[in-house]
Design a protein around this motif. Sequence first.
Motif, PDB file in Angstrom:
ATOM      1  N   ILE A 177       4.598   3.068   1.291  1.00 46.35           N
ATOM      2  CA  ILE A 177       3.317   2.536   1.781  1.00 46.35           C
ATOM      3  C   ILE A 177       3.605   1.467   2.830  1.00 46.35           C
ATOM      4  CG2 ILE A 177       1.187   1.347   1.105  1.00 46.35           C
ATOM      5  CD1 ILE A 177       1.853   2.393  -1.786  1.00 46.35           C
TER       6      ILE A 177
ATOM      7  N   LYS B  97      -4.118  -5.037   4.212  1.00 47.04           N
ATOM      8  CA  LYS B  97      -5.072  -4.144   3.558  1.00 47.04           C
ATOM      9  C   LYS B  97      -4.417  -3.366   2.423  1.00 47.04           C
ATOM     10  CE  LYS B  97      -8.448  -0.495   4.499  1.00 47.04           C
ATOM     11  NZ  LYS B  97      -9.007   0.418   5.517  1.00 47.04           N
ATOM     12  N   ASN B  98      -3.212  -2.832   2.666  1.00 50.41           N
ATOM     13  CA  ASN B  98      -2.518  -2.055   1.643  1.00 50.41           C
ATOM     14  C   ASN B  98      -2.104  -2.926   0.447  1.00 50.41           C
ATOM     15  OD1 ASN B  98      -2.826   0.290   3.069  1.00 50.41           O
ATOM     16  ND2 ASN B  98      -0.766   0.315   3.916  1.00 50.41           N
TER      17      ASN B  98
ATOM     18  N   GLN C 155      -4.991  -3.241  -1.828  1.00 52.97           N
ATOM     19  CA  GLN C 155      -5.213  -2.027  -2.608  1.00 52.97           C
ATOM     20  C   GLN C 155      -4.202  -1.898  -3.750  1.00 52.97           C
ATOM     21  OE1 GLN C 155      -8.025  -1.112  -2.008  1.00 52.97           O
ATOM     22  NE2 GLN C 155      -8.224   0.521  -0.509  1.00 52.97           N
TER      23      GLN C 155
ATOM     24  N   ILE D 170      -5.057   4.787  -0.962  1.00 54.45           N
ATOM     25  CA  ILE D 170      -4.394   4.621   0.349  1.00 54.45           C
ATOM     26  C   ILE D 170      -4.026   6.002   0.892  1.00 54.45           C
ATOM     27  CG2 ILE D 170      -2.473   3.547   1.590  1.00 54.45           C
ATOM     28  CD1 ILE D 170      -2.317   1.475  -0.649  1.00 54.45           C
TER      29      ILE D 170
ATOM     30  N   ASP E  13       3.600  -1.835   4.968  1.00 53.49           N
ATOM     31  CA  ASP E  13       3.359  -3.216   4.524  1.00 53.49           C
ATOM     32  C   ASP E  13       2.341  -3.877   5.438  1.00 53.49           C
ATOM     33  OD1 ASP E  13       3.514  -5.734   3.401  1.00 53.49           O
ATOM     34  OD2 ASP E  13       5.275  -6.320   4.577  1.00 53.49           O
TER      35      ASP E  13
ATOM     36  N   LYS F 254      -3.036   6.785   3.942  1.00 56.79           N
ATOM     37  CA  LYS F 254      -1.926   6.766   4.913  1.00 56.79           C
ATOM     38  C   LYS F 254      -0.640   6.299   4.237  1.00 56.79           C
ATOM     39  CE  LYS F 254      -4.776   6.137   9.020  1.00 56.79           C
ATOM     40  NZ  LYS F 254      -5.090   5.289  10.189  1.00 56.79           N
ATOM     41  N   LEU F 255       0.004   7.242   3.535  1.00 60.88           N
ATOM     42  CA  LEU F 255       1.299   6.973   2.913  1.00 60.88           C
ATOM     43  C   LEU F 255       2.104   8.267   2.985  1.00 60.88           C
ATOM     44  CD1 LEU F 255       0.707   8.572   0.093  1.00 60.88           C
ATOM     45  CD2 LEU F 255      -0.112   6.395  -0.707  1.00 60.88           C
TER      46      LEU F 255
END
Length: 587
Positions: free
Chosen positions: A49, A54-55, A58, A35, A51, A37-38
């Motif tokens: 991360i 998609k996340n 992962q 991921i 919510d 984009k965190l």
Amino acid sequence: MKTFGTLEYAIDKFSGSWAWKISGVRAVMMISKLIPKLWYGNGPNEVIIPDNEKNVKQIRLILERYPLEILSKSVWQRKARAKVIKKPSNPKIEKLSKAIPKKQFRGKLLNFQKMGLDFLLKSSGNALLADDMGLGKTVQTLAYIATEKQSVPVLVIAPLVTLTNWQREIERFMKKKSKNGRITEDGVPTITSIRSGKQKELSGYDFYLINYELLYKRQIDLSKLNIRTLVCDEVQHLRSKTTQKYSAVKKLAGMKSVKYRVGLSGTPIYNHGSEIWPIVDILKPGLLGNYKEFCEYFCYQDERGKAIVVPSKRDSLRHVLQRDVMLRRKKSDVLKELKDKVRYKETIDADETYYKKELNKIWNKLEDEQRNAETEFSKFASYQRAIQSERQAAGVAKLPHVIDFVKNIMEIEESVVVFCHHKYIHKLLHESLQEFNPAAIIGGQRDKVRQENIDCFQNGGTKLLIAGLRAGNLGINLTRAKYVIFAELDWSPAIHRQAEDRLHRIGQKNTVFAYYLIGKSTLDEHVANILVDKSYEIDAIMDESHDSYENKEKAKLILAQIHDKIHDKINQDKETILNNEKSGECS
């Protein structure tokens, strides 16, 4: 259970929204790869991360491999509930009985083969017959075609080397049947083997035989034939959904005229469990969902981007396959009279000086090619050439010890099959073992020459056969031998199993001993480790319990005999030298 960090559902103090908070050095390192984009929380060992669906998927992948302590269990269970793959309305296959083939079939089936026929009938001919190699998948399929209503014309797609065998088996087991249903006892169905890629209208036959490589070129001609039954032999050829042959089969399988789709392979998975999806999607579309759904539910991505079936999901995948589409029997289940198969890995010496010298040449050449490469494809191609060259160097480095190993087994006066990968190694083996007048199977042989070599070995004309791993692993019977030696290794465990089972099949009266010769301090050691990992995944999906075939006591006894012979030979050589020295002193 050891955990690698914590997972918590909490309000992010910067955005004010609910988010997932992961802490722990290793957990943070792994999740940051999946991921991008965190953002960091309180320090480098904590990440926040967003919510979203998609996340969550992962994070679920990470949890399958690296357990985290879940601090917000109820929220996680609600949000991480996996989407259920929609199953088509295919009825479950009922309990199998011993079906009797109809009169068009000529021959007798064993009891387990009658159950295989019943399986094909109850699955409406849309099925994967994944019996071990050597259990008669071809015969069961022909019995099905003879028994099923309106099953002709039939298109058989198979590897080129097996087409002659298919024609022979059709003529042996099928009687001629006229359009009004009359059966001619001494007649055979009409058959044509398509050997040209040139587009041309095809006449009417009962059976059309074609290899996978020509299929794409003749797809238009074949689509005009009103095919009723599609048989894909060695269906692992369709394991990649991006190939032309897969695209051609998918279109042919989707024609309105095609009612029955049968896939045959004892090794439908070559490298990774995800290869089963394209095959099932041809035989029973939708059973495993679309590819994205299948991967999200069953797989994780390894460091090379390959979809690997999660260990905890392998049992459930096998259950779905066996319940709805696949029949698999192992030889140990149905042939109680068949003897064992014993695998043994033997590390042998290799010429380290030669190997290192060759490696320097190979990698210096690779550096030059990588520097001068103009495209990514050129870089990739040069790397692949380097790997092939290193494999061949490993084969040459251990060759003298391979030859000694083969000669010592030949001295026990047994028939032996030796498999290798490179044509150059095949040539060197053939020249070095010429005293045994070996038969040979190698890529590029004409069908007639290939069959003459097989017959010579099977009929006792020679006790040694040297075969290419990819040329001699399909469509042949080598039951005269009980020793198989792998002078080189392939990257795929399925290739080795297919090669072993040229010997270990119906008609074999002895225990089969398979020796894998690993060159010490060469690429072989790395390849052997990869084969173990791949075998574990394949066995877990295909079989409830995987066979190790490691009857080491039997194998060690034979190795002890070989080592004893080598030791005895060394002592004899020493004695000869001493005697020569003494006689020199006397004179």
